[in-house]
Design an enzyme around this catalytic site. Structure first.
Site, mmCIF file in Angstrom:
data_model
loop_
_atom_site.group_PDB
_atom_site.id
_atom_site.type_symbol
_atom_site.label_atom_id
_atom_site.label_comp_id
_atom_site.label_asym_id
_atom_site.label_seq_id
_atom_site.Cartn_x
_atom_site.Cartn_y
_atom_site.Cartn_z
ATOM 1 C CG ASP A 78 -12.593 -9.491 1.083
ATOM 2 O OD1 ASP A 78 -13.466 -9.602 1.952
ATOM 3 O OD2 ASP A 78 -11.460 -9.012 1.299
ATOM 4 C CD GLU A 91 -2.704 -1.122 2.541
ATOM 5 O OE1 GLU A 91 -3.254 -0.076 2.897
ATOM 6 O OE2 GLU A 91 -2.754 -2.178 3.199
#
Length: 232
Positions: A198, A11
């Site tokens: 997800d 990230e």
């Protein structure tokens, strides 16, 4: 100065590549990279996964760097059917789904002896993020709602349904509420930004690896655009 926290190296690596690093400081086994991003002073750091790592990281940003605001980027599992994989969730507020003092008469998520357990994000950062996200990630949906955190990767439907029942969150992850609590205690504006990787259910193990990279790209695009448009 703006503090930018990511939970994983993936990230923050892209953000480091886009900034001019002026100083690197090691503290609590974390690497804090201070420098210039889009003309603004920032500190970019990987906190590690989980609420303790996130809280330690956030407090170091306050104590050592005197940051004026904090943004936490990352990925999360969706809790609402209206939120699709790849979408962005901006925190309206945050709560901890694994805080349980019900034995003392508190509700799930309530932190004993604190005035609030739902930490509200900064309204100006929310509005800026909404505009910037639509500009740089026009293909994804942008949602503003509660981010729910706990030291668990939620990957089954029963856990997801329990969190939705008691917290009504938009997404679930493992760091945001801890960073939000530190920001609240230090009276510093914050925003939690989550790209959905997800559905936080039985499909999570199949979806996660496939969509993680795309989710991180969307987050990085947004953060860079926000920094570009922040007031100095």
């Amino acid at each position: 100065m703006l503090g930018i926290i990511g939970a994983m190296e993936e990230e923050v690596a892209a953000l480091k590549k886009k900034m001019q690093i002026e100083k690197i400081m090691q503290c609590a086994s974390m690497e804090f990279c201070q420098g210039i991003l889009e003309g603004k002073q920032v500190v970019v750091v990987r906190s590690g996964i989980g609420k303790v790592n996130a809280a330690v990281c956030a407090q170091i940003l306050v104590d050592r760097f005197q940051v004026d605001a904090m943004i936490n980027t990352g990925i999360a599992g969706a809790l609402s059917n209206e939120i699709n994989i790849g979408d962005i969730v901006l925190s309206s507020d945050t709560m901890q789904h694994d805080m349980d003092a019900t034995g003392f008469g508190y509700r799930f998520g309530e932190i004993p002896r604190m005035e609030t357990s739902a930490f509200e994000a900064d309204s100006q950062l929310i509005e800026l993020a909404k505009v910037c996200c639509k500009r740089v990630n026009p293909e994804v949906g942008v949602h503003v709602g509660r981010v729910v955190s706990g030291d668990q990767f939620i990957s089954n439907r029963s856990d997801k349904e329990w969190i939705v029942k008691y917290f009504g969150g938009y997404c679930t992850e493992m760091e945001g509420a801890a960073i939000a609590q530190v920001a609240y205690l230090n009276q510093i504006p914050f925003l939690i930004v989550r790209a959905i990787s997800d559905k936080a259910d039985n499909s999570a193990s199949m979806d996660y690896a496939e969509f993680e990279k795309q989710a991180i790209i969307h987050s990085v695009n947004l953060i860079v655009e926000m920094v570009k448009n922040l007031a100095s």
